[in-house]
Design a protein around this motif. Structure first.
Motif, short mmCIF file in Angstrom:
data_model
loop_
_atom_site.label_atom_id
_atom_site.label_comp_id
_atom_site.label_asym_id
_atom_site.label_seq_id
_atom_site.Cartn_x
_atom_site.Cartn_y
_atom_site.Cartn_z
N LYS A 2 0.84 -1.19 0.00
CA LYS A 2 0.00 0.00 0.00
C LYS A 2 0.87 1.23 0.00
CE LYS A 2 -4.23 -1.68 1.90
NZ LYS A 2 -5.42 -1.27 2.59
N ARG A 3 0.39 2.27 -0.65
CA ARG A 3 1.10 3.54 -0.73
C ARG A 3 0.06 4.66 -0.57
NH1 ARG A 3 4.68 5.61 -5.84
NH2 ARG A 3 4.97 7.71 -5.06
N SER A 4 0.41 5.71 0.12
CA SER A 4 -0.51 6.82 0.35
C SER A 4 -0.31 7.91 -0.69
CB SER A 4 -0.29 7.42 1.74
OG SER A 4 -0.61 6.49 2.73
N PHE A 5 -1.41 8.51 -1.10
CA PHE A 5 -1.40 9.62 -2.04
C PHE A 5 -2.31 10.72 -1.51
CE2 PHE A 5 -0.43 5.93 -4.68
CZ PHE A 5 0.65 6.39 -5.41
N SER A 6 -2.07 11.94 -1.93
CA SER A 6 -2.94 13.06 -1.60
C SER A 6 -3.86 13.31 -2.78
CB SER A 6 -2.11 14.33 -1.35
OG SER A 6 -1.19 14.11 -0.31
N TYR A 16 -18.32 15.56 -9.20
CA TYR A 16 -17.14 15.67 -8.33
C TYR A 16 -15.93 15.07 -9.04
CZ TYR A 16 -20.33 17.02 -4.65
OH TYR A 16 -21.27 17.69 -3.91
N VAL A 17 -14.85 15.82 -9.03
CA VAL A 17 -13.61 15.40 -9.68
C VAL A 17 -12.54 15.23 -8.61
CG1 VAL A 17 -11.82 15.99 -11.36
CG2 VAL A 17 -14.21 16.60 -11.81
N ALA A 18 -11.95 14.04 -8.54
CA ALA A 18 -10.85 13.76 -7.62
C ALA A 18 -9.56 13.72 -8.43
CB ALA A 18 -11.08 12.43 -6.91
N GLN A 19 -8.58 14.49 -7.98
CA GLN A 19 -7.29 14.61 -8.67
C GLN A 19 -6.18 14.19 -7.72
OE1 GLN A 19 -6.46 16.00 -11.90
NE2 GLN A 19 -4.42 15.29 -11.41
N CYS A 20 -5.35 13.23 -8.14
CA CYS A 20 -4.19 12.84 -7.34
C CYS A 20 -3.13 13.93 -7.49
CB CYS A 20 -3.65 11.50 -7.82
SG CYS A 20 -2.20 10.96 -6.90
N LEU A 21 -2.55 14.34 -6.37
CA LEU A 21 -1.59 15.43 -6.41
C LEU A 21 -0.16 14.98 -6.75
CD1 LEU A 21 -2.87 17.46 -3.33
CD2 LEU A 21 -3.50 17.71 -5.74
N GLU A 22 0.14 13.71 -6.53
CA GLU A 22 1.48 13.21 -6.82
C GLU A 22 1.62 12.62 -8.22
OE1 GLU A 22 0.90 13.12 -2.43
OE2 GLU A 22 -0.24 12.29 -4.08
N VAL A 23 0.53 12.10 -8.76
CA VAL A 23 0.53 11.45 -10.08
C VAL A 23 -0.57 12.11 -10.90
CG1 VAL A 23 0.31 9.25 -11.30
CG2 VAL A 23 1.23 9.28 -8.99
N ASP A 24 -0.34 12.31 -12.17
CA ASP A 24 -1.32 12.99 -13.02
C ASP A 24 -2.45 12.04 -13.40
OD1 ASP A 24 -2.48 15.02 -14.47
OD2 ASP A 24 -1.27 14.69 -16.25
N ILE A 25 -3.27 11.73 -12.39
CA ILE A 25 -4.42 10.84 -12.56
C ILE A 25 -5.62 11.52 -11.93
CG2 ILE A 25 -5.42 8.58 -11.99
CD1 ILE A 25 -3.06 8.14 -13.71
N ALA A 26 -6.76 11.46 -12.59
CA ALA A 26 -7.99 12.04 -12.06
C ALA A 26 -9.14 11.09 -12.35
CB ALA A 26 -8.26 13.40 -12.67
N SER A 27 -10.23 11.26 -11.59
CA SER A 27 -11.43 10.49 -11.81
C SER A 27 -12.62 11.33 -11.37
CB SER A 27 -11.38 9.17 -11.03
OG SER A 27 -12.37 8.29 -11.54
N GLN A 28 -13.81 10.84 -11.62
CA GLN A 28 -15.00 11.60 -11.27
C GLN A 28 -16.07 10.69 -10.71
OE1 GLN A 28 -15.94 13.35 -15.06
NE2 GLN A 28 -17.29 11.67 -15.63
N GLY A 29 -17.08 11.31 -10.09
CA GLY A 29 -18.20 10.56 -9.55
C GLY A 29 -19.33 11.50 -9.19
N ASN A 38 -13.32 5.95 -7.23
CA ASN A 38 -12.91 5.78 -8.64
C ASN A 38 -11.45 6.15 -8.84
OD1 ASN A 38 -15.49 4.95 -9.28
ND2 ASN A 38 -16.17 6.96 -9.99
N LEU A 39 -10.97 7.15 -8.11
CA LEU A 39 -9.55 7.53 -8.19
C LEU A 39 -8.67 6.42 -7.63
CD1 LEU A 39 -7.38 9.61 -8.87
CD2 LEU A 39 -7.75 10.61 -6.60
N GLN A 40 -9.10 5.80 -6.54
CA GLN A 40 -8.33 4.67 -5.99
C GLN A 40 -8.21 3.55 -7.02
OE1 GLN A 40 -10.71 4.18 -2.33
NE2 GLN A 40 -8.75 4.22 -1.24
N GLU A 41 -9.30 3.24 -7.69
CA GLU A 41 -9.27 2.20 -8.71
C GLU A 41 -8.37 2.59 -9.87
OE1 GLU A 41 -12.28 -0.35 -11.60
OE2 GLU A 41 -13.10 1.22 -10.34
#
Length: 68
Positions: A2-6, A16-29, A38-41
């Motif tokens: 496991k690794r933690s991300f902000s 709602y849009v969730a954006q990872c701050l360390e990696v350029d990945i986003a998701s919505q719901g 969805n961002l975790q997945e």
């Protein structure tokens, strides 16, 4: 492992849009919780080891190069 991300969550046009701050990945719901799930997945898939979907048939070939 496991690794933690902000992540930041914002509301844009009712979604709602969730954006990872360390990696350029986003998701919505439709809710903050759904967007984070969805961002975790998406992050899990991003860091998954690559697997070939089709196993290539690799062959050796010989080619004569140069003047005859």
């Amino acid at each position: 492992m496991k690794r933690s991300f902000s992540a930041s969550v914002t509301k844009e046009d009712g979604i709602y849009v969730a954006q990872c701050l360390e990696v350029d990945i986003a998701s919505q719901g439709s809710s903050p919780e759904e967007s984070l799930a969805n961002l975790q997945e998406a992050l899990a898939l991003y860091f998954e080891d690559p697997r070939p979907t089709i196993t290539p048939d690799i062959k050796k070939i010989e080619v004569e190069i140069g003047a005859a």
